[in-house]
Design a protein around this motif. Structure first.
Motif, PDB file in Angstrom:
ATOM      1  N   ILE A 158      -5.933  -2.408  -5.625  1.00  0.00           N
ATOM      2  CA  ILE A 158      -5.035  -3.461  -5.680  1.00  0.00           C
ATOM      3  C   ILE A 158      -5.014  -3.208  -4.547  1.00  0.00           C
ATOM      4  O   ILE A 158      -4.421  -2.804  -3.226  1.00  0.00           O
ATOM      5  CB  ILE A 158      -3.934  -2.599  -6.514  1.00  0.00           C
ATOM      6  N   PRO A 159      -5.673  -4.940  -4.337  1.00  0.00           N
ATOM      7  CA  PRO A 159      -5.181  -4.769  -2.276  1.00  0.00           C
ATOM      8  C   PRO A 159      -3.209  -5.601  -1.957  1.00  0.00           C
ATOM      9  O   PRO A 159      -3.433  -5.081  -0.838  1.00  0.00           O
ATOM     10  CB  PRO A 159      -6.256  -6.451  -2.483  1.00  0.00           C
ATOM     11  N   LEU A 160      -2.638  -5.730  -3.173  1.00  0.00           N
ATOM     12  CA  LEU A 160      -1.349  -6.047  -2.260  1.00  0.00           C
ATOM     13  C   LEU A 160      -0.956  -4.984  -1.614  1.00  0.00           C
ATOM     14  O   LEU A 160      -0.269  -4.809  -0.903  1.00  0.00           O
ATOM     15  CB  LEU A 160      -0.890  -6.904  -2.925  1.00  0.00           C
ATOM     16  N   LEU A 161      -1.459  -4.168  -2.549  1.00  0.00           N
ATOM     17  CA  LEU A 161      -0.519  -2.246  -2.484  1.00  0.00           C
ATOM     18  C   LEU A 161      -1.326  -1.481  -1.111  1.00  0.00           C
ATOM     19  O   LEU A 161      -0.907  -0.358  -0.616  1.00  0.00           O
ATOM     20  CB  LEU A 161      -1.473  -1.814  -3.316  1.00  0.00           C
ATOM     21  N   ASN A 162      -2.630  -2.161  -0.187  1.00  0.00           N
ATOM     22  CA  ASN A 162      -2.954  -1.849   0.923  1.00  0.00           C
ATOM     23  C   ASN A 162      -2.875  -2.656   1.499  1.00  0.00           C
ATOM     24  O   ASN A 162      -4.044  -2.125   2.928  1.00  0.00           O
ATOM     25  CB  ASN A 162      -4.622  -1.409   0.238  1.00  0.00           C
ATOM     26  N   GLN A 163      -2.471  -3.810   2.270  1.00  0.00           N
ATOM     27  CA  GLN A 163      -1.585  -4.518   3.274  1.00  0.00           C
ATOM     28  C   GLN A 163      -1.071  -3.560   4.146  1.00  0.00           C
ATOM     29  O   GLN A 163      -0.399  -2.777   3.310  1.00  0.00           O
ATOM     30  CB  GLN A 163      -1.473  -5.228   2.261  1.00  0.00           C
TER      31      GLN A 163
END
Length: 226
Positions: free
Chosen positions: A221-226
């Motif tokens: 999940i990209p949002l959780l890896n920002q």
């Protein structure tokens, strides 16, 4: 000279008694030492009340992992236990694996006896012909919507924090355990009897949920890896 002549005999006699004295001392020390892993407190088991046990199984959150009838879910099946009560108590007090221990302060011996009585009385005969039915995922999607399952569990069975409904898609339960979850649920979910939701309906809903993709992991999940 006379006293010294008897010294070897006395020494021999003392050496003969020394092993017995050491063994007796070791035994006394072992008996006086407290046990490191004492057995569960429940030895004289009170008569269990199956009705209270069903309630205790839910209130102590046992049903969350083991199912509302102990039929197994995330955790193993514990219904109709062949093990003696003492072994069952040890399983609760000193479990293995990921299950947390439940002390006598958290779950009393009386509660254990009630839960044990309920598990022994549970009728876990699976629905009559579920294992022989072929589910239709498309029809299952329609039934899932028509019965309003999505209102609590979400459109794709993802669960909801606002309704406290668990994720059910794709299901981790077997189809028999899933059927029991529908017919005899815990918490706020109302029961759907086999008269309301037939075995074929269950098989179709199960097929629909099984057709859904699994939840993505956090790393995807990209949002959780920002």
């Amino acid at each position: 000279m006379k006293a010294s002549a008897h010294l070897p005999l006395r020494l021999t006699f003392a050496l003969t008694l020394l092993p017995a004295a050491l063994a007796a001392s070791s035994l006394a020390h072992t008996q006086n030492r407290p046990a490191q892993n004492p057995p569960p407190r429940a030895q004289n088991v009170p008569a269990g009340n199956a009705q209270k046990g069903k309630y205790a199984l839910s209130t102590h959150m046992c049903a969350t992992c083991h199912g509302p009838e102990g039929q197994g879910a995330v955790g193993p099946a514990i219904a109709s236990p062949p093990r003696p009560f003492g072994d069952f108590a040890r399983y609760v007090r000193q479990p293995a694996g990921k299950m947390p221990p439940f002390t006598a302060q958290a779950v009393s011996d009386a509660d254990l006896a009630d839960i044990y009585a309920f598990l022994q009385s549970a009728n876990l005969a699976p629905p009559s012909n579920l294992s022989t039915l072929t589910g239709n995922a498309q029809n299952g999607n329609r039934i899932y919507a028509s019965y309003g399952c999505y209102e609590c569990h979400g459109r794709v069975g993802q669960g909801s924090q606002s309704t406290s409904a668990p994720r059910i898609g794709p299901p981790a339960l077997t189809i028999d355990a899933f059927a029991r979850y529908i017919h005899t649920p815990t918490g706020n979910m109302p029961p759907y009897t086999s008269t309301v939701v037939s075995d074929q309906d269950v098989a179709d809903i199960y097929a629909f949920l099984k057709s859904l993709p699994p939840a993505p992991s956090a790393k995807d999940i990209p949002l959780l890896n920002q």
